[in-house]
Design a protein around this motif. Structure first.
Motif, mmCIF file in Angstrom:
data_model
loop_
_atom_site.group_PDB
_atom_site.id
_atom_site.type_symbol
_atom_site.label_atom_id
_atom_site.label_comp_id
_atom_site.label_asym_id
_atom_site.label_seq_id
_atom_site.Cartn_x
_atom_site.Cartn_y
_atom_site.Cartn_z
ATOM 1 N N PRO A 1 0.751 -1.237 0.068
ATOM 2 C CA PRO A 1 -0.084 -0.107 -0.096
ATOM 3 C C PRO A 1 0.882 1.358 0.085
ATOM 4 C CG PRO A 1 -0.679 -1.526 1.562
ATOM 5 C CD PRO A 1 0.392 -2.092 1.017
ATOM 6 N N GLU A 2 2.157 1.357 0.691
ATOM 7 C CA GLU A 2 2.687 2.372 0.731
ATOM 8 C C GLU A 2 3.446 2.836 -0.773
ATOM 9 O OE1 GLU A 2 3.529 4.699 2.958
ATOM 10 O OE2 GLU A 2 2.274 3.809 4.623
ATOM 11 N N ILE A 3 3.719 1.681 -1.359
ATOM 12 C CA ILE A 3 4.515 1.711 -2.969
ATOM 13 C C ILE A 3 3.483 2.400 -3.667
ATOM 14 C CG2 ILE A 3 5.236 0.535 -4.799
ATOM 15 C CD1 ILE A 3 6.829 -1.242 -2.803
ATOM 16 N N ARG A 4 2.004 1.819 -3.541
ATOM 17 C CA ARG A 4 0.933 2.281 -4.289
ATOM 18 C C ARG A 4 0.591 3.768 -4.007
ATOM 19 N NH1 ARG A 4 -3.578 -2.593 -5.097
ATOM 20 N NH2 ARG A 4 -2.259 -3.784 -6.283
ATOM 21 N N GLU A 5 0.746 4.107 -2.828
ATOM 22 C CA GLU A 5 0.365 5.630 -2.599
ATOM 23 C C GLU A 5 1.312 6.424 -2.891
ATOM 24 O OE1 GLU A 5 -0.858 8.269 1.556
ATOM 25 O OE2 GLU A 5 -0.239 5.915 1.574
ATOM 26 N N ALA A 6 2.751 5.950 -2.769
ATOM 27 C CA ALA A 6 3.847 6.883 -3.267
ATOM 28 C C ALA A 6 3.692 7.143 -4.870
ATOM 29 C CB ALA A 6 5.174 6.342 -2.935
ATOM 30 N N ALA A 7 3.231 5.820 -5.601
ATOM 31 C CA ALA A 7 3.304 5.836 -7.035
ATOM 32 C C ALA A 7 2.068 7.005 -7.478
ATOM 33 C CB ALA A 7 3.279 4.441 -7.520
ATOM 34 N N THR A 8 1.041 6.775 -6.613
ATOM 35 C CA THR A 8 -0.103 7.719 -7.043
ATOM 36 C C THR A 8 0.258 9.109 -6.806
ATOM 37 O OG1 THR A 8 -1.602 5.846 -6.186
ATOM 38 C CG2 THR A 8 -2.550 7.980 -6.585
ATOM 39 N N ASP A 9 1.053 9.471 -5.770
ATOM 40 C CA ASP A 9 1.240 10.728 -5.523
ATOM 41 C C ASP A 9 2.251 11.544 -6.670
ATOM 42 O OD1 ASP A 9 -0.279 10.765 -3.255
ATOM 43 O OD2 ASP A 9 1.437 10.541 -1.695
ATOM 44 N N ILE A 10 3.270 10.538 -7.031
ATOM 45 C CA ILE A 10 4.165 10.898 -8.194
ATOM 46 C C ILE A 10 3.402 11.004 -9.363
ATOM 47 C CG2 ILE A 10 6.233 10.203 -9.629
ATOM 48 C CD1 ILE A 10 7.319 8.659 -7.046
ATOM 49 N N VAL A 11 2.549 10.140 -9.734
ATOM 50 C CA VAL A 11 1.784 10.342 -11.130
ATOM 51 C C VAL A 11 0.699 11.637 -10.848
ATOM 52 C CG1 VAL A 11 -0.198 9.532 -12.447
ATOM 53 C CG2 VAL A 11 1.907 7.913 -11.372
ATOM 54 N N ASP A 12 0.222 11.997 -9.742
ATOM 55 C CA ASP A 12 -0.573 13.163 -9.585
ATOM 56 C C ASP A 12 0.308 14.651 -9.869
ATOM 57 O OD1 ASP A 12 -2.689 11.691 -9.069
ATOM 58 O OD2 ASP A 12 -2.629 11.883 -6.823
ATOM 59 N N GLU A 13 1.508 14.432 -9.157
ATOM 60 C CA GLU A 13 2.397 15.532 -9.522
ATOM 61 C C GLU A 13 2.721 15.661 -10.833
ATOM 62 O OE1 GLU A 13 5.565 15.106 -6.778
ATOM 63 O OE2 GLU A 13 4.620 15.139 -5.050
ATOM 64 N N ARG A 14 2.888 14.732 -11.510
ATOM 65 C CA ARG A 14 3.441 14.694 -12.846
ATOM 66 C C ARG A 14 2.308 15.203 -13.798
ATOM 67 N NH1 ARG A 14 7.630 15.970 -15.473
ATOM 68 N NH2 ARG A 14 7.890 14.946 -17.705
ATOM 69 N N ILE A 15 1.054 14.855 -13.557
ATOM 70 C CA ILE A 15 -0.146 15.233 -14.228
ATOM 71 C C ILE A 15 -0.349 16.808 -13.886
ATOM 72 C CG2 ILE A 15 -2.593 15.259 -14.461
ATOM 73 C CD1 ILE A 15 -2.394 12.305 -13.794
ATOM 74 N N ALA A 16 -0.199 17.315 -12.544
ATOM 75 C CA ALA A 16 -0.341 18.657 -12.346
ATOM 76 C C ALA A 16 0.892 19.394 -13.154
ATOM 77 C CB ALA A 16 -0.054 19.070 -10.766
ATOM 78 N N GLU A 17 1.999 18.843 -13.323
ATOM 79 C CA GLU A 17 3.132 19.752 -14.113
ATOM 80 C C GLU A 17 2.808 19.776 -15.433
ATOM 81 O OE1 GLU A 17 6.739 17.599 -13.324
ATOM 82 O OE2 GLU A 17 6.875 18.166 -11.568
ATOM 83 N N LEU A 18 1.913 18.870 -16.131
ATOM 84 C CA LEU A 18 1.710 18.764 -17.484
ATOM 85 C C LEU A 18 0.317 19.515 -17.706
ATOM 86 C CD1 LEU A 18 3.094 15.425 -18.511
ATOM 87 C CD2 LEU A 18 4.284 17.670 -18.657
ATOM 88 N N SER A 19 -0.192 19.951 -16.690
ATOM 89 C CA SER A 19 -1.542 20.338 -16.954
ATOM 90 C C SER A 19 -1.597 21.637 -17.793
ATOM 91 C CB SER A 19 -2.205 20.841 -15.632
ATOM 92 O OG SER A 19 -3.483 21.516 -15.722
ATOM 93 N N PRO A 20 -2.664 21.950 -18.738
ATOM 94 C CA PRO A 20 -2.452 23.177 -19.612
ATOM 95 C C PRO A 20 -2.424 24.457 -18.692
ATOM 96 C CG PRO A 20 -4.147 21.432 -20.313
ATOM 97 C CD PRO A 20 -3.645 21.297 -19.267
#
Length: 391
Positions: free
Chosen positions: A226-245
């Protein structure tokens, strides 16, 4: 048996006689008075003791016993007294086991000799005697005929019954018997030592490993995953926020990253900064005969020692057991009887000893060497390796 021999002097003058055993069985006969003197017409009786030897060479049946009476004045006029005795048969049969004890899981082959020390033919049938009914098997041959003084080799192929699952060593005792109708049987005892199929210690170890694996799986699925999944989810959310228009690339600050630093740290941790300095530890033990002695060497503070090779020296060819311990745990054992001069044992994978670890060399002296004049077993061990400073 004692026989009486009557001797009468029929000459007209006194005569001396020599009485000696005669014939093929003369060695059985003993004359109590081998020389007598008789006056004319006088008769005397002497005892003759006959003792057939109790040996296979003494055949049962009729045997001739002869005694020669020789007059000293006329040796050519000797007289021979004969009697026929019946030698009775006797039994002396034995079973000599060549392997009285065998160690096996289920099947074993025993060899034994059926010997006949009696004076008549032995025709024996072989039989297994096992009151516990835990042993079965067959004889090869099932019956033997053994002449007086002879022996015959027999094999017994034993098979253990039941008890296929054992946690401890089991000893099965049984007997083999050679019997003949009208004669006393001869018996020999034998044993089958069965090693455990699944030792109790192995069961405990398997259960311990299974419990450990179950605990690790539980920790993985309940905590780490669960910790790995949570950390991966956080990284993906941050990346999506960076690439947001809505995100302005020209004004957004450059995020700090530690990837380069992490790689450098990993590389530094995996780099061996030094091969270490060659080092040797030499321990000498003088153990008394039928006694045990040891010598110890601790690892100094601030260093580690990688043990790479071992050389055991037994220059006097003593007999006994040598052992090497690390912190009281045995890691090597040698039989000194198998070491002539010295024994070298290199290692491919070093054994690392930490500061404060203790090396102990122990020797049990069973017998000194044939060329040794000392009262002890003098044994040495040279331990080679490399020392490194602790990080």
């Amino acid at each position: 048996m004692t026989l009486q021999l009557s001797i009468q002097n029929l000459n007209k003058s006194a005569e001396s006689y020599t009485v000696v055993p005669a014939g093929l069985n003369g060695s059985w006969t003993t004359v109590e008075r081998s020389s007598i003197t008789l006056f004319s017409g006088i008769q005397d009786v002497i005892d003759v003791v006959v003792t057939p030897p109790e040996a296979p060479t003494t055949s049962a049946g009729p045997a001739m016993i002869a005694v020669r009476v020789v007059p000293l004045s006329e040796p050519d006029d000797a007289v021979v007294a004969e009697i026929i005795l019946s030698v009775q048969p006797f039994d002396d049969r034995r079973i000599v086991s060549l392997q009285p004890v065998q160690r096996a899981r289920r099947r074993a082959t025993y060899e034994f000799m059926v010997e006949n020390h009696g004076n008549e033919l032995a025709s024996c049938r072989l039989k297994l005697v096992d009151t516990s009914e835990r042993i079965d098997g067959s004889f090869d041959p099932p019956a033997v005929g053994v002449a007086p003084g002879g022996a015959s080799l027999v094999q017994f192929k034993a098979k253990a019954l039941r008890g296929s699952f054992r946690r401890a060593t089991r000893t099965l005792n049984f007997e083999v018997e050679a019997e003949q109708q009208g004669h006393d049987p001869c018996i020999a005892s034998m044993s089958l030592v069965q090693s455990p199929t699944i030792p109790g210690a192995a069961i405990f170890r398997v259960l311990t490993v299974a419990a450990l694996l179950f605990g690790l799986a539980a920790v993985w699925f309940s905590v780490i995953r669960p910790e790995i999944r949570e950390a991966a989810t956080d990284i993906v959310d941050e990346r999506i926020a960076e690439l947001s228009p809505e995100f302005d690339d020209r004004t957004a600050p450059v995020p700090a990253t530690t990837a380069v630093d992490d790689d450098a740290a990993v590389e530094t941790a995996n780099v061996d900064v030094s091969d270490g300095e060659p080092s040797f530890i030499r321990l000498t033990v003088d153990a008394p005969i039928l006694g045990t002695a040891d010598a110890s060497q601790p690892i100094g503070e601030g260093i580690t020692f990688d043990m790479t090779d071992i050389r055991v020296e037994n220059s006097l060819n003593d007999a006994g057991i040598a052992q090497l311990f690390i912190n009281g745990v045995q890691v090597f054992q040698w039989s000194l009887s198998n070491i002539r001069g010295q024994y070298f044992e290199p290692r491919i994978t070093p054994i690392r000893l930490q500061p404060g670890d203790n090396l102990t060399f122990s020797v049990r002296c069973d017998a000194k060497g044939t060329t040794s004049t000392a009262d002890t077993c003098s044994t040495r061990i040279n331990i080679g390796g490399r020392t490194r400073p602790t990080q």
